[in-house]
Design a protein around this motif. Structure first.
Motif, PDB file in Angstrom:
ATOM      1  N   LYS A   1       0.816  -1.217   0.000  1.00 64.45           N
ATOM      2  CA  LYS A   1       0.000   0.000   0.000  1.00 64.45           C
ATOM      3  C   LYS A   1       0.849   1.267   0.000  1.00 64.45           C
ATOM      4  CE  LYS A   1      -3.966  -2.091   2.194  1.00 64.45           C
ATOM      5  NZ  LYS A   1      -4.861  -2.120   3.340  1.00 64.45           N
ATOM      6  N   ARG A   2       2.084   1.143   0.449  1.00 64.68           N
ATOM      7  CA  ARG A   2       3.014   2.280   0.467  1.00 64.68           C
ATOM      8  C   ARG A   2       4.391   1.753   0.068  1.00 64.68           C
ATOM      9  NH1 ARG A   2       3.551   7.509   2.878  1.00 64.68           N
ATOM     10  NH2 ARG A   2       5.612   7.863   3.727  1.00 64.68           N
ATOM     11  N   PHE A   3       5.037   2.428  -0.880  1.00 63.64           N
ATOM     12  CA  PHE A   3       6.350   1.993  -1.342  1.00 63.64           C
ATOM     13  C   PHE A   3       7.169   3.193  -1.815  1.00 63.64           C
ATOM     14  CE2 PHE A   3       3.710   1.934  -5.125  1.00 63.64           C
ATOM     15  CZ  PHE A   3       4.525   2.443  -6.121  1.00 63.64           C
ATOM     16  N   LYS A   4       8.466   2.970  -1.958  1.00 62.87           N
ATOM     17  CA  LYS A   4       9.365   4.010  -2.461  1.00 62.87           C
ATOM     18  C   LYS A   4       9.597   3.803  -3.950  1.00 62.87           C
ATOM     19  CE  LYS A   4      12.312   6.208   0.080  1.00 62.87           C
ATOM     20  NZ  LYS A   4      13.495   6.624   0.837  1.00 62.87           N
ATOM     21  N   LEU A   5       9.648   4.922  -4.668  1.00 61.02           N
ATOM     22  CA  LEU A   5       9.902   4.950  -6.095  1.00 61.02           C
ATOM     23  C   LEU A   5      11.106   5.841  -6.344  1.00 61.02           C
ATOM     24  CD1 LEU A   5       9.192   4.637  -9.154  1.00 61.02           C
ATOM     25  CD2 LEU A   5       7.644   6.584  -8.842  1.00 61.02           C
ATOM     26  N   PHE A   6      12.095   5.302  -7.068  1.00 60.50           N
ATOM     27  CA  PHE A   6      13.266   6.078  -7.456  1.00 60.50           C
ATOM     28  C   PHE A   6      13.162   6.368  -8.946  1.00 60.50           C
ATOM     29  CE2 PHE A   6      17.751   6.372  -8.920  1.00 60.50           C
ATOM     30  CZ  PHE A   6      18.055   7.546  -8.269  1.00 60.50           C
ATOM     31  N   ILE A   7      13.175   7.641  -9.303  1.00 62.54           N
ATOM     32  CA  ILE A   7      13.129   8.054 -10.703  1.00 62.54           C
ATOM     33  C   ILE A   7      14.500   8.593 -11.081  1.00 62.54           C
ATOM     34  CG2 ILE A   7      12.089   9.602 -12.397  1.00 62.54           C
ATOM     35  CD1 ILE A   7       9.561   9.625 -10.674  1.00 62.54           C
ATOM     36  N   GLN A   8      15.024   8.090 -12.207  1.00 58.98           N
ATOM     37  CA  GLN A   8      16.313   8.590 -12.684  1.00 58.98           C
ATOM     38  C   GLN A   8      16.233   8.812 -14.193  1.00 58.98           C
ATOM     39  OE1 GLN A   8      19.612   5.941 -12.088  1.00 58.98           O
ATOM     40  NE2 GLN A   8      18.399   4.120 -12.564  1.00 58.98           N
ATOM     41  N   ASP A   9      16.937   9.838 -14.637  1.00 56.94           N
ATOM     42  CA  ASP A   9      17.021  10.170 -16.060  1.00 56.94           C
ATOM     43  C   ASP A   9      18.291   9.541 -16.614  1.00 56.94           C
ATOM     44  OD1 ASP A   9      14.743  11.773 -15.789  1.00 56.94           O
ATOM     45  OD2 ASP A   9      15.941  13.513 -15.268  1.00 56.94           O
ATOM     46  N   LEU A  10      18.131   8.659 -17.596  1.00 53.29           N
ATOM     47  CA  LEU A  10      19.276   8.014 -18.222  1.00 53.29           C
ATOM     48  C   LEU A  10      19.629   8.743 -19.518  1.00 53.29           C
ATOM     49  CD1 LEU A  10      18.291   4.265 -17.812  1.00 53.29           C
ATOM     50  CD2 LEU A  10      19.715   5.647 -16.299  1.00 53.29           C
ATOM     51  N   ASP A  11      20.872   9.009 -19.732  1.00 53.97           N
ATOM     52  CA  ASP A  11      21.338   9.614 -20.979  1.00 53.97           C
ATOM     53  C   ASP A  11      21.565   8.503 -21.988  1.00 53.97           C
ATOM     54  OD1 ASP A  11      21.347  12.204 -19.989  1.00 53.97           O
ATOM     55  OD2 ASP A  11      23.340  11.947 -19.126  1.00 53.97           O
ATOM     56  N   ILE A  12      20.795   8.525 -23.054  1.00 53.41           N
ATOM     57  CA  ILE A  12      20.976   7.508 -24.101  1.00 53.41           C
ATOM     58  C   ILE A  12      21.250   8.178 -25.424  1.00 53.41           C
ATOM     59  CG2 ILE A  12      19.588   5.762 -22.974  1.00 53.41           C
ATOM     60  CD1 ILE A  12      17.317   6.503 -24.904  1.00 53.41           C
TER      61      ILE A  12
END
Length: 139
Positions: A128-139
């Protein structure tokens, strides 16, 4: 511990941002999904994706989206959700999840497929509750 990572793949598209949404339990991959968001427009309301960093997400229900997740404490933004949809036009800053990439409507832009089914899979696995890591990848 179950958590998720959104790895953004294309930072130069003026229309949308594609990504891999991966769910982990400790060190094992539970789900490897796809995502579509708006492009980076400086975190502006309704026209931009959110900044890359850690976020808490919580389970939420609405009549519009059914069960989905609310991304909490986004700087200068409210009501950022992880919800169903297939096209970049289905979001005003939220994260749309799907099973794969395809140009469903043949408009020249990549979409996500099977979003409803994918959201059901995500709802089955995530707490019901979790951590999300967002990262921008250079491609």
């Amino acid at each position: 511990m179950i958590y998720a990572s959104l790895n953004r793949l294309n930072d130069n598209d003026p229309i949308q941002t594609l990504g891999h949404f991966v769910v982990y339990e400790n060190y094992e991959v539970l789900l490897d999904l796809r995502a579509v968001e708006l492009p980076d427009n400086g975190n502006k309301f309704r026209v931009s994706r959110i900044p890359a960093r850690w976020y808490w997400c919580e389970l939420r229900y609405s009549t519009k989206y059914g069960w989905h997740f609310h991304v909490l404490d986004v700087e200068d933004r409210t009501w950022i959700l992880i919800h169903i949809g297939n096209y970049y036009t289905d979001t005003t800053g939220c994260i749309i999840v799907g099973n794969n990439f395809a140009d469903i409507n043949k408009d020249g832009h990549i979409d996500v497929t099977s979003s409803g089914k994918t959201m059901r899979r995500l709802l089955e696995v995530m707490p019901k509750r979790f951590k999300l890591f967002i990262q921008d990848l250079d491609i």
